[in-house]
Design an enzyme around this catalytic site. Structure first.
Site, PDB file in Angstrom:
ATOM      1  N   ARG A 160      88.160 -22.245  38.469  1.00  0.00           N
ATOM      2  CA  ARG A 160      88.583 -23.744  38.915  1.00  0.00           C
ATOM      3  C   ARG A 160      88.578 -23.759  40.365  1.00  0.00           C
ATOM      4  O   ARG A 160      88.519 -24.672  40.972  1.00  0.00           O
ATOM      5  CB  ARG A 160      89.848 -24.261  38.295  1.00  0.00           C
ATOM      6  N   HIS A 193      91.867  -4.175  39.013  1.00  0.00           N
ATOM      7  CA  HIS A 193      90.720  -3.549  39.288  1.00  0.00           C
ATOM      8  C   HIS A 193      89.819  -4.160  40.015  1.00  0.00           C
ATOM      9  O   HIS A 193      88.854  -5.121  39.431  1.00  0.00           O
ATOM     10  CB  HIS A 193      89.960  -3.172  37.666  1.00  0.00           C
ATOM     11  N   ARG A 252      86.598  -5.593  41.856  1.00  0.00           N
ATOM     12  CA  ARG A 252      85.280  -4.941  41.903  1.00  0.00           C
ATOM     13  C   ARG A 252      84.590  -5.485  43.298  1.00  0.00           C
ATOM     14  O   ARG A 252      85.002  -6.576  43.864  1.00  0.00           O
ATOM     15  CB  ARG A 252      84.399  -5.469  40.873  1.00  0.00           C
ATOM     16  N   GLU A 287      92.755   0.308  40.334  1.00  0.00           N
ATOM     17  CA  GLU A 287      91.725   1.076  39.707  1.00  0.00           C
ATOM     18  C   GLU A 287      90.302   0.539  40.296  1.00  0.00           C
ATOM     19  O   GLU A 287      90.267  -0.603  40.473  1.00  0.00           O
ATOM     20  CB  GLU A 287      91.825   1.176  38.124  1.00  0.00           C
ATOM     21  N   THR A 337      82.347  -4.602  32.185  1.00  0.00           N
ATOM     22  CA  THR A 337      83.725  -3.666  31.901  1.00  0.00           C
ATOM     23  C   THR A 337      83.366  -2.201  32.120  1.00  0.00           C
ATOM     24  O   THR A 337      82.243  -1.721  32.099  1.00  0.00           O
ATOM     25  CB  THR A 337      84.562  -4.209  31.013  1.00  0.00           C
ATOM     26  N   HIS A 359      91.978   0.613  27.774  1.00  0.00           N
ATOM     27  CA  HIS A 359      90.602   0.231  27.475  1.00  0.00           C
ATOM     28  C   HIS A 359      90.801  -0.254  25.525  1.00  0.00           C
ATOM     29  O   HIS A 359      90.546   0.640  24.993  1.00  0.00           O
ATOM     30  CB  HIS A 359      89.472   0.978  27.726  1.00  0.00           C
ATOM     31  N   GLY A 371      94.947  -4.874  29.544  1.00  0.00           N
ATOM     32  CA  GLY A 371      94.871  -6.346  30.130  1.00  0.00           C
ATOM     33  C   GLY A 371      94.255  -7.389  29.272  1.00  0.00           C
ATOM     34  O   GLY A 371      94.850  -8.140  28.888  1.00  0.00           O
ATOM     35  N   HIS A 372      92.891  -7.285  28.755  1.00  0.00           N
ATOM     36  CA  HIS A 372      92.058  -8.302  28.197  1.00  0.00           C
ATOM     37  C   HIS A 372      92.829  -8.585  26.849  1.00  0.00           C
ATOM     38  O   HIS A 372      93.132  -9.716  26.351  1.00  0.00           O
ATOM     39  CB  HIS A 372      90.985  -7.577  27.601  1.00  0.00           C
TER      40      HIS A 372
END
Length: 237
Positions: A18, A43, A45, A70, A100, A190, A213-214
């Site tokens: 948003r 993480h 990127r 990371e 990912t 992961h 996380g996810h």
């Protein structure tokens, strides 16, 4: 017990959707720690599609547990980590265009590069960890580059467990034991979730930390963030 570090990338993804500051990433990080988590992972990127580099700087003042950054040690990432100086830096060989992380380091092929980067971070007092597949040769290679820990890439375990094949945990248990014998700490992450985390923690020895996380954020949509953080902690005991 195994420590829980919560990856808050998905909170940043929701915020960025948003363009404002809702949800407030810093407030969520503070709350997650108050709920009992042992650390915060991010993480960033290069395209900053979720965590922004400025988030890492701002979080330094908020994270009072363990701050784990990371990522792929490209120049901008190395500069950021050296500026922020988190408690732990986890090196992940992800390409810029991947959705990912999808592979661990070849610690033998990249021995010289990893040794140099790790020495630089350790000289500033940061614990280092290397993202690796559960392959004994990669664990042995990790021990030679000076890292403090490895992080086992757990997608294969999670996929096998979901398909009813618990035997996929065996390589992780063996590699964790090998890492311990070589003087390395053991992290993992992961696709770990409330469904598969307890069995993994029971079967894998010397497991210092998991980074989730996810799944954790997704489960929190149904069950609530505070509740889910504590559900993970209870499963890790």
């Amino acid at each position: 017990m195994t420590r829980l570090s919560v990856n808050i990338n998905k909170i940043a993804t929701l915020r960025n959707a948003r363009g404002g500051n809702v949800p407030n990433l810093l407030k969520v990080a503070a709350d997650i720690q108050d709920f009992g988590a042992h650390g915060i992972t991010i993480h960033p990127r290069p395209d900053e599609r979720h965590i922004r580099y400025q988030d890492a700087r701002d979080l330094k003042a908020v994270v009072h547990t363990e701050f784990n950054i990371e990522g792929n040690p490209v120049g901008s990432f190395v500069d950021l980590v050296n500026e922020v100086v988190p408690e732990q830096v986890t090196l992940v060989p992800d390409a810029e265009d991947v959705l990912t992380s999808n592979a661990g380091w070849d610690t033998q092929k990249h021995k010289d590069f990893l040794s140099e980067i790790i020495a630089e971070f350790k000289a500033k007092g940061m614990r280092t960890s290397i993202f690796v597949d559960p392959v004994p040769a990669m664990i042995e290679g990790a021990a030679l580059v000076g890292t403090d820990r490895i992080e086992l890439y757990t997608e294969a375990y999670a996929s096998g467990y979901a398909a009813g094949n618990k035997e996929t945990v065996r390589p992780y248990a063996a590699c964790a034991q090998l890492a311990h014998e070589l003087g390395l700490g053991v992290n993992a992450g992961h696709d770990l979730s409330l469904d598969n985390i307890a069995y993994f923690a029971q079967q894998v020895p010397n497991l210092d930390e998991v980074s989730i996380g996810h799944a954790l954020i997704s489960e929190s949509l149904y069950l609530g963030l505070e509740n889910v953080v504590n559900m993970y902690i209870n499963k890790l005991k």
